[in-house]
Design a protein around this motif. Structure first.
Motif, PDB file in Angstrom:
ATOM      1  N   LEU A  54      -1.070 -38.720  -1.469  1.00  0.00           N
ATOM      2  CA  LEU A  54       0.225 -38.040  -1.433  1.00  0.00           C
ATOM      3  C   LEU A  54       0.515 -37.655   0.010  1.00  0.00           C
ATOM      4  O   LEU A  54      -0.314 -37.008   0.664  1.00  0.00           O
ATOM      5  N   ILE A  55       1.680 -38.058   0.519  1.00  0.00           N
ATOM      6  CA  ILE A  55       2.090 -37.697   1.873  1.00  0.00           C
ATOM      7  C   ILE A  55       3.325 -36.807   1.769  1.00  0.00           C
ATOM      8  O   ILE A  55       4.330 -37.189   1.165  1.00  0.00           O
ATOM      9  N   VAL A  56       3.238 -35.618   2.362  1.00  0.00           N
ATOM     10  CA  VAL A  56       4.316 -34.629   2.272  1.00  0.00           C
ATOM     11  C   VAL A  56       4.910 -34.474   3.673  1.00  0.00           C
ATOM     12  O   VAL A  56       4.223 -34.058   4.599  1.00  0.00           O
ATOM     13  N   MET A  57       6.193 -34.814   3.807  1.00  0.00           N
ATOM     14  CA  MET A  57       6.810 -34.873   5.118  1.00  0.00           C
ATOM     15  C   MET A  57       7.488 -33.554   5.505  1.00  0.00           C
ATOM     16  O   MET A  57       7.395 -32.560   4.802  1.00  0.00           O
ATOM     17  N   GLY A  58       8.163 -33.573   6.646  1.00  0.00           N
ATOM     18  CA  GLY A  58       8.781 -32.375   7.203  1.00  0.00           C
ATOM     19  C   GLY A  58      10.177 -32.117   6.671  1.00  0.00           C
ATOM     20  O   GLY A  58      10.706 -32.853   5.833  1.00  0.00           O
ATOM     21  N   GLY A  59      10.775 -31.057   7.177  1.00  0.00           N
ATOM     22  CA  GLY A  59      12.131 -30.687   6.779  1.00  0.00           C
ATOM     23  C   GLY A  59      12.534 -29.389   7.455  1.00  0.00           C
ATOM     24  O   GLY A  59      11.684 -28.665   7.985  1.00  0.00           O
ATOM     25  N   PRO A  60      13.830 -29.056   7.423  1.00  0.00           N
ATOM     26  CA  PRO A  60      14.317 -27.873   8.132  1.00  0.00           C
ATOM     27  C   PRO A  60      14.092 -26.567   7.389  1.00  0.00           C
ATOM     28  O   PRO A  60      14.295 -25.491   7.955  1.00  0.00           O
ATOM     29  N   MET A  61      13.695 -26.639   6.134  1.00  0.00           N
ATOM     30  CA  MET A  61      13.490 -25.416   5.348  1.00  0.00           C
ATOM     31  C   MET A  61      12.080 -24.866   5.569  1.00  0.00           C
ATOM     32  O   MET A  61      11.228 -25.525   6.174  1.00  0.00           O
ATOM     33  N   GLY A  62      11.849 -23.631   5.089  1.00  0.00           N
ATOM     34  CA  GLY A  62      10.518 -23.039   5.155  1.00  0.00           C
ATOM     35  C   GLY A  62       9.919 -22.955   3.767  1.00  0.00           C
ATOM     36  O   GLY A  62      10.620 -23.039   2.750  1.00  0.00           O
ATOM     37  N   ILE A 110       6.778 -17.643  13.085  1.00  0.00           N
ATOM     38  CA  ILE A 110       5.881 -17.235  14.156  1.00  0.00           C
ATOM     39  C   ILE A 110       6.718 -16.787  15.352  1.00  0.00           C
ATOM     40  O   ILE A 110       7.948 -16.924  15.350  1.00  0.00           O
ATOM     41  N   ASP A 111       6.069 -16.246  16.369  1.00  0.00           N
ATOM     42  CA  ASP A 111       6.807 -15.671  17.493  1.00  0.00           C
ATOM     43  C   ASP A 111       7.053 -16.675  18.615  1.00  0.00           C
ATOM     44  O   ASP A 111       7.220 -16.303  19.772  1.00  0.00           O
ATOM     45  N   ILE A 112       7.096 -17.945  18.264  1.00  0.00           N
ATOM     46  CA  ILE A 112       7.326 -19.003  19.249  1.00  0.00           C
ATOM     47  C   ILE A 112       7.998 -20.166  18.535  1.00  0.00           C
ATOM     48  O   ILE A 112       7.890 -20.300  17.311  1.00  0.00           O
ATOM     49  N   LYS A 113       8.724 -20.967  19.282  1.00  0.00           N
ATOM     50  CA  LYS A 113       9.200 -22.247  18.771  1.00  0.00           C
ATOM     51  C   LYS A 113       8.671 -23.346  19.675  1.00  0.00           C
ATOM     52  O   LYS A 113       8.649 -23.193  20.902  1.00  0.00           O
ATOM     53  N   GLU A 114       8.232 -24.413  19.064  1.00  0.00           N
ATOM     54  CA  GLU A 114       7.789 -25.605  19.793  1.00  0.00           C
ATOM     55  C   GLU A 114       8.734 -26.739  19.408  1.00  0.00           C
ATOM     56  O   GLU A 114       8.757 -27.173  18.254  1.00  0.00           O
ATOM     57  N   ILE A 115       9.488 -27.207  20.372  1.00  0.00           N
ATOM     58  CA  ILE A 115      10.383 -28.333  20.131  1.00  0.00           C
ATOM     59  C   ILE A 115      10.299 -29.248  21.347  1.00  0.00           C
ATOM     60  O   ILE A 115      10.687 -28.867  22.449  1.00  0.00           O
ATOM     61  N   GLY A 116       9.770 -30.441  21.140  1.00  0.00           N
ATOM     62  CA  GLY A 116       9.672 -31.386  22.241  1.00  0.00           C
ATOM     63  C   GLY A 116       8.305 -32.043  22.323  1.00  0.00           C
ATOM     64  O   GLY A 116       7.452 -31.894  21.451  1.00  0.00           O
ATOM     65  N   TRP A 144       8.433 -29.879  16.327  1.00  0.00           N
ATOM     66  CA  TRP A 144       9.723 -29.257  16.049  1.00  0.00           C
ATOM     67  C   TRP A 144       9.474 -28.219  14.957  1.00  0.00           C
ATOM     68  O   TRP A 144       9.585 -28.502  13.776  1.00  0.00           O
ATOM     69  N   HIS A 145       9.100 -27.011  15.356  1.00  0.00           N
ATOM     70  CA  HIS A 145       8.811 -25.994  14.346  1.00  0.00           C
ATOM     71  C   HIS A 145       8.951 -24.593  14.923  1.00  0.00           C
ATOM     72  O   HIS A 145       8.750 -24.365  16.116  1.00  0.00           O
ATOM     73  N   GLY A 146       9.282 -23.665  14.023  1.00  0.00           N
ATOM     74  CA  GLY A 146       9.295 -22.239  14.334  1.00  0.00           C
ATOM     75  C   GLY A 146       8.513 -21.452  13.306  1.00  0.00           C
ATOM     76  O   GLY A 146       8.515 -20.221  13.331  1.00  0.00           O
ATOM     77  N   ASP A 147       7.868 -22.173  12.377  1.00  0.00           N
ATOM     78  CA  ASP A 147       6.956 -21.593  11.394  1.00  0.00           C
ATOM     79  C   ASP A 147       5.556 -22.114  11.696  1.00  0.00           C
ATOM     80  O   ASP A 147       5.381 -23.113  12.406  1.00  0.00           O
ATOM     81  N   GLY A 148       4.571 -21.451  11.126  1.00  0.00           N
ATOM     82  CA  GLY A 148       3.196 -21.891  11.331  1.00  0.00           C
ATOM     83  C   GLY A 148       2.321 -21.473  10.173  1.00  0.00           C
ATOM     84  O   GLY A 148       2.690 -20.631   9.352  1.00  0.00           O
ATOM     85  N   PHE A 149       1.140 -22.070  10.104  1.00  0.00           N
ATOM     86  CA  PHE A 149       0.189 -21.752   9.044  1.00  0.00           C
ATOM     87  C   PHE A 149      -1.082 -21.160   9.630  1.00  0.00           C
ATOM     88  O   PHE A 149      -1.482 -21.496  10.752  1.00  0.00           O
ATOM     89  N   GLU A 209      21.039 -23.612  22.671  1.00  0.00           N
ATOM     90  CA  GLU A 209      20.891 -23.103  24.034  1.00  0.00           C
ATOM     91  C   GLU A 209      20.084 -21.810  24.029  1.00  0.00           C
ATOM     92  O   GLU A 209      19.302 -21.542  24.939  1.00  0.00           O
ATOM     93  N   GLN A 210      20.257 -21.012  22.973  1.00  0.00           N
ATOM     94  CA  GLN A 210      19.516 -19.755  22.873  1.00  0.00           C
ATOM     95  C   GLN A 210      18.015 -20.006  22.782  1.00  0.00           C
ATOM     96  O   GLN A 210      17.220 -19.323  23.436  1.00  0.00           O
ATOM     97  N   ASP A 211      17.613 -20.995  21.979  1.00  0.00           N
ATOM     98  CA  ASP A 211      16.188 -21.316  21.874  1.00  0.00           C
ATOM     99  C   ASP A 211      15.637 -21.796  23.210  1.00  0.00           C
ATOM    100  O   ASP A 211      14.511 -21.440  23.592  1.00  0.00           O
ATOM    101  N   MET A 212      16.403 -22.585  23.935  1.00  0.00           N
ATOM    102  CA  MET A 212      15.926 -23.083  25.231  1.00  0.00           C
ATOM    103  C   MET A 212      15.803 -21.948  26.241  1.00  0.00           C
ATOM    104  O   MET A 212      14.905 -21.956  27.083  1.00  0.00           O
ATOM    105  N   ARG A 213      16.699 -20.950  26.166  1.00  0.00           N
ATOM    106  CA  ARG A 213      16.605 -19.798  27.061  1.00  0.00           C
ATOM    107  C   ARG A 213      15.450 -18.879  26.663  1.00  0.00           C
ATOM    108  O   ARG A 213      14.735 -18.353  27.517  1.00  0.00           O
ATOM    109  N   GLU A 214      15.274 -18.674  25.358  1.00  0.00           N
ATOM    110  CA  GLU A 214      14.260 -17.744  24.871  1.00  0.00           C
ATOM    111  C   GLU A 214      12.843 -18.311  25.006  1.00  0.00           C
ATOM    112  O   GLU A 214      11.893 -17.566  25.244  1.00  0.00           O
ATOM    113  N   TYR A 215      12.722 -19.632  24.860  1.00  0.00           N
ATOM    114  CA  TYR A 215      11.401 -20.272  24.925  1.00  0.00           C
ATOM    115  C   TYR A 215      11.454 -21.424  25.925  1.00  0.00           C
ATOM    116  O   TYR A 215      11.311 -22.594  25.560  1.00  0.00           O
ATOM    117  N   PRO A 216      11.654 -21.133  27.197  1.00  0.00           N
ATOM    118  CA  PRO A 216      11.877 -22.203  28.181  1.00  0.00           C
ATOM    119  C   PRO A 216      10.689 -23.141  28.373  1.00  0.00           C
ATOM    120  O   PRO A 216      10.872 -24.280  28.785  1.00  0.00           O
TER     121      PRO A 216
END
Length: 261
Positions: A54-62, A110-116, A144-149, A209-216
């Motif tokens: 079973l492969i469970v992929m990503g998505g924009p929801m939490g 989580i207190d960070i976003k990782e995108i890129g 590409w996430h702002g949640d974590g486990f 733009e807010q995410d890029m400013r907040e987490y440069p």
């Protein structure tokens, strides 16, 4: 050995990408459902005995968005049943979070976003794990996430980054050990291709733009991401092909050994 692989997709944007290429190239069988569409007919959850992986992929929801996406409750139950049946379950991003939660771990914002495109480092246990043989100790992958486990109890941490410590894990119940199957989650997106990433950026939630400013340091611009995709995507896909090859070999060896008795 032909594997029967079933995939759970959460929207038209987060596709299997290079994973589907690996499945087709190796002659395995693929079925899938799309939770963004009505779950009827061929787009209904299958019986547990109809697939091996079973492969469970990503998505924009939490994982916590059950009120917005009621089918999440059904999906979580299905993943739990797959775990109990001893299936190999592979989770990517949201899929890893759903798998971790099914194993009892905390999952949330989580207190960070990782995108890129950012660096991932294998942990010491990860670098020694046979399923990661052939994967370099440090490489660039896509996030590409702002949640974590949190790491599930008893699981082995596979990788970390500068921005979030829990980037990958692997686990086996006693049943999985007997069957030669595994539970593996990755916070990153090994599967993205140049085409699928363009779709994610242009048709997805977007990078503010807010995410890029907040987490440069940890959030990159769409232009930078697309510029770097040609540099990193092919190797990124190849590393996960290697992991899938190792998983398939492990599963095949165990099943061939059991068939002799």
């Amino acid at each position: 050995m032909t594997l029967r692989i079933h995939a759970l997709l959460h929207n038209p944007i987060n596709t299997l990408g290079s994973i589907e290429d690996w499945i087709r190239r190796n002659g395995h069988e693929l079925t899938l459902i799309q939770f963004a569409e009505e779950l009827v007919g061929d787009n209904a959850l299958p019986d547990q005995d109809s697939f091996d992986w079973l492969i469970v992929m990503g998505g924009p929801m939490g994982v916590y968005d059950v009120d917005k996406f009621p089918w999440l409750k059904m999906e979580k139950q299905f993943i739990t049943e797959a775990i109990e049946a001893g299936k190999t379950v592979i989770g990517m991003c949201l899929g890893a979070q759903l798998l971790a939660e099914s194993l009892g771990a905390n999952v949330g914002k989580i207190d960070i976003k990782e995108i890129g495109w950012t660096q991932l480092r294998l942990t010491e246990p990860g670098s020694r794990h046979p399923l990661l043989k052939g994967v370099p100790p440090q490489f660039t992958t896509f996030h590409w996430h702002g949640d974590g486990f949190d790491l599930p109890d008893g699981a082995t941490s596979l990788a970390t980054s500068d921005y979030w410590p829990n980037q990958g894990f692997i686990y086996q119940t006693e049943n999985h050990k007997q069957l030669g199957s595994w539970l593996m989650g990755w916070q990153c997106h090994f599967e993205v291709t140049p085409d699928s990433l363009k779709t994610m950026i242009h048709e997805g939630k977007g990078i503010s733009e807010q995410d890029m400013r907040e987490y440069p340091k940890s959030v990159q611009s769409p232009a930078h991401i697309l510029e770097k995709t040609g540099e990193f995507a092919t190797d990124n896909n190849a590393y996960f092909d290697t992991i899938l090859d190792n998983l398939a070999s492990s599963y095949k060896l165990k099943n061939e050994s059991q068939s002799r008795f």
